[in-house]
Scaffold this motif. Structure first.
Motif, PDB file in Angstrom:
ATOM      1  N   LYS A   1     -16.065   5.118   7.750  1.00 41.46           N
ATOM      2  CA  LYS A   1     -15.152   5.986   6.999  1.00 41.46           C
ATOM      3  C   LYS A   1     -14.136   6.626   7.939  1.00 41.46           C
ATOM      4  O   LYS A   1     -14.510   7.209   8.963  1.00 41.46           O
ATOM      5  CB  LYS A   1     -15.930   7.097   6.286  1.00 41.46           C
TER       6      LYS A   1
ATOM      7  N   GLU B   1      -8.589   3.036   4.191  1.00 38.41           N
ATOM      8  CA  GLU B   1      -9.487   2.364   3.246  1.00 38.41           C
ATOM      9  C   GLU B   1      -8.702   1.536   2.234  1.00 38.41           C
ATOM     10  O   GLU B   1      -9.155   0.463   1.818  1.00 38.41           O
ATOM     11  CB  GLU B   1     -10.365   3.401   2.542  1.00 38.41           C
ATOM     12  N   GLU B   2      -7.518   2.017   1.859  1.00 33.58           N
ATOM     13  CA  GLU B   2      -6.663   1.220   0.979  1.00 33.58           C
ATOM     14  C   GLU B   2      -6.203  -0.047   1.697  1.00 33.58           C
ATOM     15  O   GLU B   2      -6.169  -1.139   1.102  1.00 33.58           O
ATOM     16  CB  GLU B   2      -5.443   2.037   0.516  1.00 33.58           C
TER      17      GLU B   2
ATOM     18  N   GLU C   1       1.901   8.685   6.671  1.00 29.13           N
ATOM     19  CA  GLU C   1       0.489   8.314   6.730  1.00 29.13           C
ATOM     20  C   GLU C   1       0.205   7.108   5.842  1.00 29.13           C
ATOM     21  O   GLU C   1       0.948   6.820   4.894  1.00 29.13           O
ATOM     22  CB  GLU C   1      -0.390   9.484   6.261  1.00 29.13           C
ATOM     23  N   HIS C   2      -0.873   6.396   6.182  1.00 29.44           N
ATOM     24  CA  HIS C   2      -1.443   5.360   5.320  1.00 29.44           C
ATOM     25  C   HIS C   2      -2.920   5.663   5.127  1.00 29.44           C
ATOM     26  O   HIS C   2      -3.554   6.266   5.999  1.00 29.44           O
ATOM     27  CB  HIS C   2      -1.311   3.969   5.962  1.00 29.44           C
ATOM     28  N   ASP C   3      -3.448   5.217   4.012  1.00 25.90           N
ATOM     29  CA  ASP C   3      -4.885   5.336   3.755  1.00 25.90           C
ATOM     30  C   ASP C   3      -5.572   4.094   4.319  1.00 25.90           C
ATOM     31  O   ASP C   3      -5.400   2.998   3.788  1.00 25.90           O
ATOM     32  CB  ASP C   3      -5.123   5.442   2.244  1.00 25.90           C
TER      33      ASP C   3
ATOM     34  N   HIS D   1       0.847  -1.186   0.000  1.00 25.84           N
ATOM     35  CA  HIS D   1       0.000   0.000   0.000  1.00 25.84           C
ATOM     36  C   HIS D   1       0.887   1.242   0.000  1.00 25.84           C
ATOM     37  O   HIS D   1       2.076   1.175   0.294  1.00 25.84           O
ATOM     38  CB  HIS D   1      -0.951  -0.001   1.208  1.00 25.84           C
TER      39      HIS D   1
ATOM     40  N   ILE E   1       2.540   7.577   2.455  1.00 24.83           N
ATOM     41  CA  ILE E   1       2.163   8.965   2.188  1.00 24.83           C
ATOM     42  C   ILE E   1       2.984   9.886   3.089  1.00 24.83           C
ATOM     43  O   ILE E   1       2.966   9.738   4.322  1.00 24.83           O
ATOM     44  CB  ILE E   1       0.649   9.169   2.443  1.00 24.83           C
TER      45      ILE E   1
ATOM     46  N   TYR F   1      -9.497  10.698   8.806  1.00 20.54           N
ATOM     47  CA  TYR F   1      -8.252  11.190   8.221  1.00 20.54           C
ATOM     48  C   TYR F   1      -7.402   9.956   7.938  1.00 20.54           C
ATOM     49  O   TYR F   1      -7.752   8.843   8.331  1.00 20.54           O
ATOM     50  CB  TYR F   1      -7.549  12.129   9.223  1.00 20.54           C
ATOM     51  N   ASN F   2      -6.305  10.127   7.260  1.00 21.52           N
ATOM     52  CA  ASN F   2      -5.379   9.011   7.069  1.00 21.52           C
ATOM     53  C   ASN F   2      -4.878   8.484   8.413  1.00 21.52           C
ATOM     54  O   ASN F   2      -4.886   9.205   9.416  1.00 21.52           O
ATOM     55  CB  ASN F   2      -4.175   9.448   6.237  1.00 21.52           C
TER      56      ASN F   2
END
Length: 495
Positions: free
Chosen positions: A94, A49-50, A45-47, A34, A37, A97-98
């Motif tokens: 949801k 949702e990813e 950071e990581h997403d 993944h 960021i 934030y990341n």
């Protein structure tokens, strides 16, 4: 009866799903990276949702690869990157934030504020942890302070906090839980009671209603709702380093392992005793199996080891892929006097200097990219020696053979240098995926797939052993230069 057991291994750079048979052999696996960021220096950071998407993909891929149905799995265990912090909407799932990754240093400015009353060890007696950018509490505080409306929504019970295990479990089952190994890395859990501590929550200004329920590391939490594994019990959760300790079958006091991954993490099981470190280590929960008291551990955490290889690859383009570093480093006989101290996120164990930054020392016109490659590998071994020495002082137990695991243990040049600079044998087990295996073991114990700890101990085998070959004078000379290089990183940023 189901013949296999699954493990979700959600790491700093990738997510994997592995399926093991009863002997601990891998029968199917899938892995996907993944994005990393970096919005500004020090921010990582990581997403989320990813990560959840990658988790679904690797589960589906591995099940399809193995021709497996949900009924073939006795259970699934989860192991995860620790401290990485997510806030998400209770109703929709949801993220606000990341995810703030464990390496992220944006909470630097909080450290002087919180250490004013009691110093960096203000919370150590309860949590086993110093004040540092590493742990989750200050990351939660930052998100509540900086995301519009987050604090009001948290107090109203509209948002949830979790480390990655909790985030995945919530999406898999709808349950908001974590285990005590992950909870022990938030700096909000009391090590003695294994529960969230009201005084800590008040100090960090974190509402209790956002926190997951703390459970043991091995019990049936719920069942998966995604189609590829629908109905399979989720029955084990361990932070990645504790999972590797379990995967290396270090169930008794004195058992220790070192994992070479994105960072480097040496854990020693201290049994049921909470041993407070006097030499820069962390005290943490090792594991807790259902119905049994918790085992604790001393941990030496090094932020950057495997990530330094990626840095050489991605930021400088000196190698095309991570595995290229060994042949490049072998082009020279030694490091040519070059030392790299990768204090990219400050120094972790045994120094805990959040305002240190990385240096390359000893450069001359003679230095070339092969010397840099060698210095990158040696940095992992030097940092490990520092942690081993601190652990010996804290525990009063001389370290013996070093059990190793993680992606970097395939690098035989590193393993030999580790033995050389430690002056003791280094062992690589036959089972390479000890982190995922530890999560599978926890889930298997909870569901009766494994009969007990002896069943697991019988599976551990040695693949290769490296004996030290370097003479003592050379070893100590190199180590003294390393120590000198480390001092050059101190106080690079103002307090």
């Amino acid at each position: 009866m189901a013949d296999f057991i699954g493990a979700i291994d959600q790491g700093t750079t990738s997510t994997r799903f592995l399926v093991f048979d009863r002997s601990g052999q891998i029968v199917a696996s899938s892995q996907k990276e993944h994005r990393q960021i970096y919005p500004q220096p020090g921010w990582v950071e990581h997403d989320p949702e990813e990560i959840w998407l990658r988790t679904r993909e690797v589960i589906s891929n591995a099940m399809e690869q193995g021709g497996l149905q949900p009924r073939d799995l006795a259970a699934i265990g989860i192991t995860n990157q620790r401290e990485t912090t997510v806030l998400w909407d209770r109703a929709t799932g949801k993220p606000l934030y990341n995810a703030l990754v464990w390496q992220d240093t944006r909470v630097d400015d909080y450290i002087p504020e919180f250490s004013r009353d009691g110093g960096l060890d203000r919370f150590r007696e309860k949590t086993g942890l110093p004040l540092a950018t590493y742990f989750s509490a200050l990351k939660i505080r930052w998100l509540l302070d900086h995301m519009p409306g987050a604090r009001l929504r948290a107090e109203a019970g509209e948002i949830l906090f979790g480390t990655i295990d909790s985030f995945l479990l919530w999406h898999l089952t709808g349950l908001h839980l974590t285990d005590c190994t992950n909870a022990s890395r938030t700096q909000l859990m009391n090590l003695k009671t294994l529960s969230w501590d009201p005084e800590l929550l008040e100090s960090f200004a974190i509402p209790a209603q956002i926190l997951p329920e703390i459970r043991s590391s091995s019990e049936i939490y719920g069942t998966a709702n995604m189609s590829a594994v629908k109905g399979v019990p989720i029955a084990g959760i361990l932070g990645d380093q504790q999972a590797a300790l379990v995967g290396q079958t270090c169930f008794e006091a004195g058992g220790a392992k070192n994992t070479y991954g994105t960072g480097c993490f040496l854990l020693m099981n201290t049994g049921h005793d909470i041993v407070q470190s006097r030499h820069g280590l962390l005290t943490t929960v090792a594991f807790k199996f259902k119905g049994e008291p918790a085992h604790y551990a001393l941990e030496g955490s090094v932020a950057i080891t495997g990530a330094l290889v990626q840095w050489l690859r991605d930021n400088f383009g000196l190698i095309a892929k991570s595995s290229d570093i060994e042949p490049l480093a072998r082009e020279v006989a030694d490091n040519g006097g070059v030392y790299i101290v990768p204090a990219f996120s400050g120094l972790y164990a045994p120094y805990w200097k959040h305002n240190a930054r990385g240096v390359i020392a000893g450069l001359t016109r003679y230095s070339n990219k092969s010397h840099l490659a060698r210095a990158v590998l040696e940095a992992a071994a030097f940092q490990t020696r520092e942690v081993v020495e601190a652990m010996e002082k804290d525990s009063g137990v001389p370290a013996g053979v070093l059990r190793t695991d993680g992606g970097m243990v395939e690098n035989e040049l590193l393993m030999q240098f580790q033995a050389d600079i430690l002056g003791r044998a280094v062992v690589r087990p036959a089972a390479k995926e000890t982190t995922a295996l530890g999560a599978a073991y926890a889930a298997g114990l909870a569901t009766g797939f494994y009969s007990g700890l002896d069943d697991l101990r019988s599976q551990w085998r040695v693949d290769q052993t490296w004996e030290p070959r370097m003479d003592v004078d050379r070893r100590e000379q190199m180590y003294s230069y390393w120590k000198k290089a480390v001092t050059r990183t101190f106080d690079w940023l103002p307090e």
